[in-house]
Design a protein around this motif. Structure first.
Motif, PDB file in Angstrom:
ATOM      1  N   GLY A 188      23.466-103.063  -1.843  1.00 47.48           N
ATOM      2  CA  GLY A 188      23.413-102.759  -3.355  1.00 47.48           C
ATOM      3  C   GLY A 188      22.725-101.320  -3.315  1.00 47.48           C
ATOM      4  O   GLY A 188      22.602-100.827  -4.529  1.00 47.48           O
ATOM      5  N   GLY A 189      21.875-100.895  -2.403  1.00 44.06           N
ATOM      6  CA  GLY A 189      21.222 -99.769  -2.518  1.00 44.06           C
ATOM      7  C   GLY A 189      19.822-100.161  -2.589  1.00 44.06           C
ATOM      8  O   GLY A 189      19.411-101.422  -2.986  1.00 44.06           O
ATOM      9  N   MET A 190      18.948 -99.188  -3.156  1.00 51.03           N
ATOM     10  CA  MET A 190      17.398 -99.372  -3.498  1.00 51.03           C
ATOM     11  C   MET A 190      17.097 -99.611  -4.749  1.00 51.03           C
ATOM     12  O   MET A 190      17.533 -98.725  -5.700  1.00 51.03           O
ATOM     13  CB  MET A 190      16.842 -98.148  -2.824  1.00 51.03           C
ATOM     14  CG  MET A 190      15.084 -98.224  -2.883  1.00 51.03           C
ATOM     15  SD  MET A 190      14.489 -96.795  -2.547  1.00 51.03           S
ATOM     16  CE  MET A 190      14.521 -96.399  -0.602  1.00 51.03           C
ATOM     17  N   THR A 191      16.264-100.596  -4.999  1.00 49.86           N
ATOM     18  CA  THR A 191      16.055-100.832  -6.511  1.00 49.86           C
ATOM     19  C   THR A 191      14.510-100.628  -6.946  1.00 49.86           C
ATOM     20  O   THR A 191      13.830-100.501  -5.728  1.00 49.86           O
ATOM     21  CB  THR A 191      16.213-102.251  -7.109  1.00 49.86           C
ATOM     22  OG1 THR A 191      15.175-103.004  -6.149  1.00 49.86           O
ATOM     23  CG2 THR A 191      17.472-102.803  -6.784  1.00 49.86           C
ATOM     24  N   GLU A 192      14.243-100.113  -8.016  1.00 53.04           N
ATOM     25  CA  GLU A 192      12.914 -99.793  -8.376  1.00 53.04           C
ATOM     26  C   GLU A 192      11.976-100.951  -7.906  1.00 53.04           C
ATOM     27  O   GLU A 192      10.922-100.562  -7.718  1.00 53.04           O
ATOM     28  CB  GLU A 192      12.679 -99.340  -9.693  1.00 53.04           C
ATOM     29  CG  GLU A 192      13.073 -97.975 -10.163  1.00 53.04           C
ATOM     30  CD  GLU A 192      13.620 -97.900 -11.813  1.00 53.04           C
ATOM     31  OE1 GLU A 192      13.028 -98.585 -12.361  1.00 53.04           O
ATOM     32  OE2 GLU A 192      14.333 -97.371 -12.112  1.00 53.04           O
ATOM     33  N   GLU A 193      12.230-101.902  -8.311  1.00 45.44           N
ATOM     34  CA  GLU A 193      11.391-103.117  -7.992  1.00 45.44           C
ATOM     35  C   GLU A 193      10.943-103.034  -6.792  1.00 45.44           C
ATOM     36  O   GLU A 193      10.020-103.633  -6.394  1.00 45.44           O
ATOM     37  CB  GLU A 193      12.155-104.562  -8.527  1.00 45.44           C
ATOM     38  CG  GLU A 193      12.543-104.728  -9.848  1.00 45.44           C
ATOM     39  CD  GLU A 193      13.853-104.279 -10.161  1.00 45.44           C
ATOM     40  OE1 GLU A 193      14.580-103.153  -9.655  1.00 45.44           O
ATOM     41  OE2 GLU A 193      14.647-105.200 -10.873  1.00 45.44           O
ATOM     42  N   GLU A 194      11.954-103.058  -5.738  1.00 44.51           N
ATOM     43  CA  GLU A 194      11.618-103.371  -4.444  1.00 44.51           C
ATOM     44  C   GLU A 194      10.852-102.336  -3.753  1.00 44.51           C
ATOM     45  O   GLU A 194       9.885-102.341  -2.955  1.00 44.51           O
ATOM     46  CB  GLU A 194      12.989-103.693  -3.490  1.00 44.51           C
ATOM     47  CG  GLU A 194      13.660-102.900  -2.912  1.00 44.51           C
ATOM     48  CD  GLU A 194      14.825-103.362  -2.209  1.00 44.51           C
ATOM     49  OE1 GLU A 194      16.010-102.616  -2.452  1.00 44.51           O
ATOM     50  OE2 GLU A 194      14.872-104.312  -1.477  1.00 44.51           O
ATOM     51  N   ARG A 195      11.268-100.972  -4.303  1.00 41.38           N
ATOM     52  CA  ARG A 195      10.459 -99.724  -3.540  1.00 41.38           C
ATOM     53  C   ARG A 195       8.982 -99.697  -4.337  1.00 41.38           C
ATOM     54  O   ARG A 195       8.094 -99.684  -3.540  1.00 41.38           O
ATOM     55  CB  ARG A 195      11.247 -98.370  -4.153  1.00 41.38           C
ATOM     56  CG  ARG A 195      10.481 -97.155  -3.890  1.00 41.38           C
ATOM     57  CD  ARG A 195      10.343 -97.023  -2.351  1.00 41.38           C
ATOM     58  NE  ARG A 195       9.238 -97.864  -1.578  1.00 41.38           N
ATOM     59  CZ  ARG A 195       9.018 -97.583  -0.471  1.00 41.38           C
ATOM     60  NH1 ARG A 195       9.446 -96.661   0.432  1.00 41.38           N
ATOM     61  NH2 ARG A 195       8.086 -98.291   0.063  1.00 41.38           N
ATOM     62  N   TYR A 248      27.864 -98.285  -0.289  1.00 37.98           N
ATOM     63  CA  TYR A 248      27.330 -98.827  -1.738  1.00 37.98           C
ATOM     64  C   TYR A 248      26.014 -98.382  -1.647  1.00 37.98           C
ATOM     65  O   TYR A 248      25.001 -98.361  -0.788  1.00 37.98           O
ATOM     66  CB  TYR A 248      27.495-100.427  -1.856  1.00 37.98           C
ATOM     67  CG  TYR A 248      28.712-100.989  -1.957  1.00 37.98           C
ATOM     68  CD1 TYR A 248      29.868-100.058  -2.481  1.00 37.98           C
ATOM     69  CD2 TYR A 248      28.981-102.287  -1.613  1.00 37.98           C
ATOM     70  CE1 TYR A 248      30.970-100.693  -2.846  1.00 37.98           C
ATOM     71  CE2 TYR A 248      30.299-102.611  -1.780  1.00 37.98           C
ATOM     72  CZ  TYR A 248      31.463-102.094  -2.311  1.00 37.98           C
ATOM     73  OH  TYR A 248      32.578-102.596  -2.354  1.00 37.98           O
ATOM     74  N   GLY A 249      25.610 -97.829  -2.782  1.00 34.46           N
ATOM     75  CA  GLY A 249      24.394 -97.341  -3.370  1.00 34.46           C
ATOM     76  C   GLY A 249      23.656 -96.257  -2.599  1.00 34.46           C
ATOM     77  O   GLY A 249      22.366 -96.070  -2.456  1.00 34.46           O
ATOM     78  N   MET A 250      24.500 -95.726  -1.536  1.00 37.78           N
ATOM     79  CA  MET A 250      23.983 -94.567  -0.862  1.00 37.78           C
ATOM     80  C   MET A 250      23.702 -93.479  -1.423  1.00 37.78           C
ATOM     81  O   MET A 250      24.253 -92.892  -2.443  1.00 37.78           O
ATOM     82  CB  MET A 250      25.148 -94.137  -0.013  1.00 37.78           C
ATOM     83  CG  MET A 250      24.894 -92.772   0.787  1.00 37.78           C
ATOM     84  SD  MET A 250      23.454 -92.660   1.738  1.00 37.78           S
ATOM     85  CE  MET A 250      23.273 -90.965   1.953  1.00 37.78           C
TER      86      MET A 250
END
Ligand SMILES: Cc1cc2nc3c(=O)[nH]c(=O)nc-3n(C[C@H](O)[C@H](O)[C@H](O)COP(=O)(O)O)c2cc1C
Length: 447
Positions: free
Chosen positions: A127-134, A149-151
């Motif tokens: 799904g790509g990178m989320t702010e929460e996990e970064r 996806y999410g690239m």
């Protein structure tokens, strides 16, 4: 009248090993609905696994280390082959790539929190990178996927490492599924998809057809990220010896090998149970490939991360003894966050499952708030508390591996070696290339 299994056995009725009750139920379900089964999780059938191996603790011919006084280090460096900034982790247990979409944003945050608390890495997903996990991940690996996806090139730069995904152990040669009920506006926006429509992710990268093109792609990824970040290549275990060689030739700094017990968010059951090879069989093939290329545990070499059914410190120690540098965990991390909690048993039963059996991660109704995009269910997961649970579990795993390593006389987890292991069955001995316990016989390698 219903019959209990005991009652049935006492009447001399014999269940067929070929047409057992599960098989009969599956045929009946297919006949009734015309629909094949899609589910999460990994292979459920009994396969040669880490439980088929035992350690030879030290006694007279080997010298054990004292548990509370003598060190046994656990750190690992990943990706020093080409990267300016390799990953330096405190424990060789990493969190595998799991997509935002399959998992809630809060679950991704909790994974980041838990991993960071113990100094290890977590990984994005389809799904790509989320702010929460970064925001919560000290070391974040960004997946570059067949689906694209999410690239996002900015996210390549914002990551600490890049993982080029060629396949997964649960479905080598196949793509994943994301059912429409999980495709909310946010998920759709990140993947450029319509809201609420089932999606199947691609089984192969559109950008290359073989290792030569992959080498060009890896070169591009290095240029985009200024040669700073390690580049991993992840393969599902099948023709592992050749795949690892080709990945190294294409320029991988780290190779990730995911065995068939490895979990997935959703794919066809027939795929999960019938495609790929067990994790145990894949590790020696990968190690042999790295050794023959002169990059196994050498200065500037290529690290091997193994995943697929890793559950505890013993599994970790066995992977390392067989030659892995680190492991990755998916399913176990979700359980540590709170998945399949017995306290939620009533709710799992309402969904037609039960605590300990719930693997309908595709359905998006997870009462634990982990594999869902439902706004109310998501709120049930407290990312801070769940992150602590994951950190506790990762600490226990690491300590368990240290206990075993010290008993084998090793001052670092990476000093564990195949010589510390024996196998309990002929199958596991042949696959892991270890002697059968109590003998010096390695099946397939003469007397
Ligand atoms: C919920 C879930 C989502 C996953 N999503 C991805 C993904 O997006 N990309 C990927 O490469 N692997 C994905 N995987 C596979 C994991 O990265 C890993 O290979 C696997 O979980 C390891 O096996 P284990 O679950 O037995 O630890 C997913 C696994 C799970 C359980």
């Amino acid at each position: 009248m219903t019959h209990t299994p005991d009652d049935v056995a006492s009447r001399g009725l014999r269940e067929s090993a070929t047409f057992d009750r599960t098989t009969i139920a599956a045929i009946q379900h297919a006949a009734r609905t015309g629909i094949y089964d899609i589910r999460g999780g990994g292979a459920k059938r009994a396969l040669p696994h880490f439980d088929d191996l035992l350690f030879l603790g030290a006694s007279m011919s080997r010298y054990p280390l004292e548990g509370y006084r003598e060190r046994c280090d656990t750190d690992v460096v990943l990706g020093a082959r080409n990267a300016k900034y390799p990953l330096r982790l405190q424990t060789p247990v990493t969190i595998a790539g799991m997509s935002f979409g399959a998992l809630s944003g809060r679950a991704k945050e909790a994974l980041g929190r838990g991993a960071s608390e113990v100094g290890t890495s977590t990984t994005t997903g389809d799904g790509g990178m989320t702010e929460e996990e970064r925001g919560q991940s000290k070391h974040l690996v960004y997946q570059y996927l067949p689906s694209r996806y999410g690239m996002n090139p900015d996210h390549l730069r914002a990551a600490d490492a890049i993982e080029v995904v060629l396949g997964q152990g649960a479905k080598p040669g196949g793509g994943g599924m994301l059912l429409g009920q999980k495709i909310t506006e946010r998920v759709a926006g990140m993947r450029t998809l319509p809201v609420g429509v089932d999606q199947r992710s691609a089984c192969r990268h559109p950008d290359w057809t073989g290792p030569d093109d992959l080498a060009i792609k890896i070169g591009e990824l290095r240029e985009i990220t200024d040669w700073e970040k390690p580049i991993y290549v992840k393969v599902g275990a099948s023709r592992t010896y050749y795949d690892v060689k080709l990945a190294v030739k294409a320029g991988a700094d780290v190779v990730v090998v995911d065995g068939m017990q490895g979990g997935t968010a959703a794919t066809q059951d027939v795929f999960i149970e019938n495609v790929g090879i067990p994790t145990l069989a894949a590790i020696p093939q990968a190690v042999q490939a790295l050794q023959e290329m002169g990059v196994h545990r050498t200065e500037g070499g290529v690290q091997l991360i193994v995943s697929g059914g890793v559950r505890n410190g013993a599994d970790l120690a066995k992977c390392l003894a067989l030659g892995a540098d680190a492991v990755a965990i998916g399913t176990a991390a979700l359980i540590a966050l709170g998945d399949n909690d017995p306290a939620l048993d009533d709710e799992y039963r309402k969904l037609g499952s039960a605590a300990g059996y719930y693997d309908d991660w595709q359905a998006g109704q997870d009462p634990a708030g982990i594999t869902t995009q439902d706004p109310e269910l998501q709120q049930r997961l407290d990312p801070v508390a769940a992150g602590h649970r994951l950190a506790n579990y990762l600490r226990v795993m690491t300590m368990e591996a240290q206990i075993i390593a010290r008993a084998c006389g090793k001052a670092h987890l990476h000093h564990l070696e195949p010589e510390d292991l024996v196998a309990l069955t002929i199958e596991s001995a042949a696959m892991a290339r270890l002697p059968l316990a109590g003998t010096s016989w390695i099946p397939g390698q003469g007397l």
